[in-house]
Design a protein around this motif. Structure first.
Motif, PDB file in Angstrom:
ATOM      1  N   HIS A  51      32.797  32.117  24.428  1.00 46.26           N
ATOM      2  CA  HIS A  51      33.315  32.658  23.117  1.00 46.26           C
ATOM      3  C   HIS A  51      32.577  34.075  22.560  1.00 46.26           C
ATOM      4  O   HIS A  51      33.389  34.722  22.166  1.00 46.26           O
ATOM      5  N   GLY A  52      31.297  34.376  22.913  1.00 46.70           N
ATOM      6  CA  GLY A  52      30.913  35.774  23.003  1.00 46.70           C
ATOM      7  C   GLY A  52      30.637  36.767  23.498  1.00 46.70           C
ATOM      8  O   GLY A  52      30.134  38.031  23.662  1.00 46.70           O
ATOM      9  N   CYS A  53      31.848  36.584  25.223  1.00 45.14           N
ATOM     10  CA  CYS A  53      32.600  37.514  25.918  1.00 45.14           C
ATOM     11  C   CYS A  53      33.532  38.113  25.945  1.00 45.14           C
ATOM     12  O   CYS A  53      34.672  37.090  25.377  1.00 45.14           O
ATOM     13  N   ALA A  54      33.670  39.059  25.925  1.00 44.16           N
ATOM     14  CA  ALA A  54      35.014  39.160  26.141  1.00 44.16           C
ATOM     15  C   ALA A  54      35.885  39.510  27.608  1.00 44.16           C
ATOM     16  O   ALA A  54      34.883  38.945  28.634  1.00 44.16           O
ATOM     17  N   ILE A  55      36.452  38.201  27.571  1.00 41.50           N
ATOM     18  CA  ILE A  55      37.659  37.670  28.915  1.00 41.50           C
ATOM     19  C   ILE A  55      38.694  38.958  29.492  1.00 41.50           C
ATOM     20  O   ILE A  55      39.721  39.179  28.610  1.00 41.50           O
ATOM     21  N   HIS A  56      38.620  38.198  30.503  1.00 41.38           N
ATOM     22  CA  HIS A  56      39.394  39.650  31.503  1.00 41.38           C
ATOM     23  C   HIS A  56      40.066  38.561  32.313  1.00 41.38           C
ATOM     24  O   HIS A  56      39.706  38.179  33.744  1.00 41.38           O
ATOM     25  N   TYR A  57      41.708  38.429  32.233  1.00 36.84           N
ATOM     26  CA  TYR A  57      42.033  37.015  33.105  1.00 36.84           C
ATOM     27  C   TYR A  57      43.081  37.964  34.470  1.00 36.84           C
ATOM     28  O   TYR A  57      43.836  38.738  33.488  1.00 36.84           O
ATOM     29  N   TRP A  58      42.719  38.222  35.410  1.00 42.16           N
ATOM     30  CA  TRP A  58      43.136  38.973  36.616  1.00 42.16           C
ATOM     31  C   TRP A  58      44.338  37.528  37.689  1.00 42.16           C
ATOM     32  O   TRP A  58      43.478  37.368  38.528  1.00 42.16           O
TER      33      TRP A  58
ATOM     34  N   ARG B 103      30.964  40.918  29.402  1.00 39.49           N
ATOM     35  CA  ARG B 103      32.706  40.807  29.976  1.00 39.49           C
ATOM     36  C   ARG B 103      32.312  39.914  31.145  1.00 39.49           C
ATOM     37  O   ARG B 103      31.517  39.474  32.118  1.00 39.49           O
ATOM     38  N   ALA B 104      33.207  39.139  31.385  1.00 42.85           N
ATOM     39  CA  ALA B 104      33.920  38.383  32.040  1.00 42.85           C
ATOM     40  C   ALA B 104      35.303  38.058  32.197  1.00 42.85           C
ATOM     41  O   ALA B 104      36.091  38.588  31.810  1.00 42.85           O
ATOM     42  N   PHE B 105      35.029  38.545  34.102  1.00 38.52           N
ATOM     43  CA  PHE B 105      36.449  38.842  34.987  1.00 38.52           C
ATOM     44  C   PHE B 105      36.870  36.963  35.441  1.00 38.52           C
ATOM     45  O   PHE B 105      36.063  36.841  36.076  1.00 38.52           O
ATOM     46  N   ILE B 106      38.304  36.884  35.249  1.00 43.34           N
ATOM     47  CA  ILE B 106      38.153  35.244  35.578  1.00 43.34           C
ATOM     48  C   ILE B 106      39.717  35.875  36.913  1.00 43.34           C
ATOM     49  O   ILE B 106      40.467  36.288  36.640  1.00 43.34           O
ATOM     50  N   ILE B 107      39.358  35.287  38.654  1.00 40.33           N
ATOM     51  CA  ILE B 107      39.636  36.291  39.176  1.00 40.33           C
ATOM     52  C   ILE B 107      40.659  35.096  39.784  1.00 40.33           C
ATOM     53  O   ILE B 107      39.887  34.394  40.475  1.00 40.33           O
ATOM     54  N   GLU B 108      41.869  35.227  40.052  1.00 38.07           N
ATOM     55  CA  GLU B 108      42.735  33.967  40.981  1.00 38.07           C
ATOM     56  C   GLU B 108      42.091  34.130  42.337  1.00 38.07           C
ATOM     57  O   GLU B 108      42.209  33.071  43.368  1.00 38.07           O
ATOM     58  N   ASN B 109      42.008  35.094  42.633  1.00 33.16           N
ATOM     59  CA  ASN B 109      41.955  35.418  44.533  1.00 33.16           C
ATOM     60  C   ASN B 109      41.113  35.307  44.829  1.00 33.16           C
ATOM     61  O   ASN B 109      40.197  36.942  44.056  1.00 33.16           O
TER      62      ASN B 109
END
Length: 402
Positions: A292-299, A253-259
């Protein structure tokens, strides 16, 4: 009196100078001279009632030696036939320059034209289009020509801008003059030496084959059990995009976090990494095919731009999910709602139905005018609660001392 005096005629001529029309005479055969200057003249009623003033007006015009007056004959009931100015002419460019006191500027521009004609004649159209801007650049013009000549002889140099070594050229000269250099280089270089997909000052280096400052991707490995070749802990690391794209990280999993603070404080999670967001700039991250092989969660923020960024992320990673960008999160933090100054008004085509419904509510102000919730106002208790339902969660996973 609304009649044209010498000051009016001179002001009309100055407008031609300020548009660059007179300087263009150095490059284009316009046949502008002799130049006719329109003249506002007294009407017949004024001529009859104020003849003395009319005669004084005509005499003042005649005293200006630069002007050649075209006269017409008029009849006065007392004075009889009179010859009065109908229009004014300036016969030569030299006369016009002398009247405006612009001979020095003309001579300087002629010098630039001749230098350019002998070294890089392909740039003459730029001088014709921007003569006054060229005059402002006169002291730098030889160095600008030097840069263009160097790149003509060294296309696709594959070095940094500050590595260009030309006598008399300081290391920041090209960066300082990127705007005008882009226009000159587009004229001078062959099509194959210019990457037309790159534009603007930020992409100047890439457009002309220079190395650019690498885009850094900042990330945290949230699980020390993930094998990736460096520290067994969970450090905050920044890598250039190329290096990041070649990492071998066994994350699921990858969490993309803006702050930034939310990124730094994001809890330690098994099989997960956190990536500091890039706003609308996803090109660098798109090189990372292993994502592309990770679940991506954009916050991101719950506002129209937050959903706009998510929409653009899905251009490169169509499987990315939104995280804590839902109506329940918005309603639970209503005390912290702010106002979005310049919301998006466009349709976003890559949102899910639930995301689309919330986006349209924000865009169309059906909740409240300009409502937004910045992600830093979301309670960490709320974050932790939602993470427990998403991944295997251990608060102190990356802190062996606790």
């Amino acid at each position: 009196m609304n009649w044209s005096g010498t000051s009016d005629l001179k002001a009309n001529l100055m407008r031609l100078w300020e548009r660059g029309d007179l300087l263009r005479e150095a490059l284009a055969e316009s046949h502008r001279f002799p130049l006719r200057l329109p003249l506002r003249t007294p009407d017949s009623t004024t001529l009859s009632n104020r003849f003395d003033k009319v005669r004084l007006w005509a005499a003042e015009l005649a005293e200006e030696p630069i002007l050649r007056l075209e006269l017409r004959e008029v009849q006065h009931r007392v004075q009889g036939a009179q010859r009065l100015p109908a229009c004014a002419w300036i016969d030569t460019l030299e006369d016009a320059l002398r009247w405006l006191d612009k001979q020095s500027e003309w001579n300087r521009f002629i010098g630039m034209v001749e230098t350019t004609r002998h070294s890089l004649p392909g740039l003459l159209p730029w001088l014709e289009k921007h003569p006054l801007e060229a005059l402002d650049l006169e002291s730098d013009w030889p160095r600008l020509l030097g840069v263009v000549s160097w790149l003509v002889n060294n296309p696709h140099p594959n070095i940094y801008l500050r590595q260009v070594d030309i006598p008399g050229l300081h290391t920041k000269f090209i960066e300082t003059h990127r705007g005008v250099l882009a226009e000159l280089l587009d004229l001078a270089l062959p099509a194959e030496a210019v990457d037309c997909t790159k534009s603007g000052s930020r992409q100047f280096a890439a457009r002309y084959g220079f190395l650019d400052k690498p885009v850094l991707i900042r990330f945290r490995v949230l699980d020390p059990a993930i094998a990736w070749g460096l520290s067994p802990l969970c450090p905050d690391i920044a890598l250039d995009a190329e290096s990041f794209s070649h990492l071998c990280i066994s994350a699921r999993r990858a969490f993309i976090i803006e702050n930034e603070i939310n990124f730094l404080a994001f809890p330690h999670l098994r099989d997960s990494i956190a990536i500091f967001g890039a706003g609308y700039g996803w090109e660098a991250l798109s090189r990372c095919h292993w994502l592309h092989g990770c679940a991506i969660h954009y916050w991101g923020d719950i506002d129209t731009h937050g959903f706009g960024i998510l929409d653009q992320l899905r251009v490169h990673f169509d499987h990315a999910d939104s995280f804590l960008m839902d109506r329940a999160t918005l309603n639970a933090h209503s005390l912290f709602w702010g106002v979005e100054d310049c919301p998006l008004r466009v349709d976003l085509l890559r949102l899910t139905q639930e995301e689309q419904t919330l986006y349209r509510c924000l865009r169309d102000n059906t909740i409240r005018e300009g409502v937004r919730l910045e992600q830093e106002y979301i309670r960490f208790g709320w974050l932790n609660e939602h993470l427990r339902g998403l991944v295997s969660y251990t608060k102190d996973l990356c802190n062996p001392s606790t």
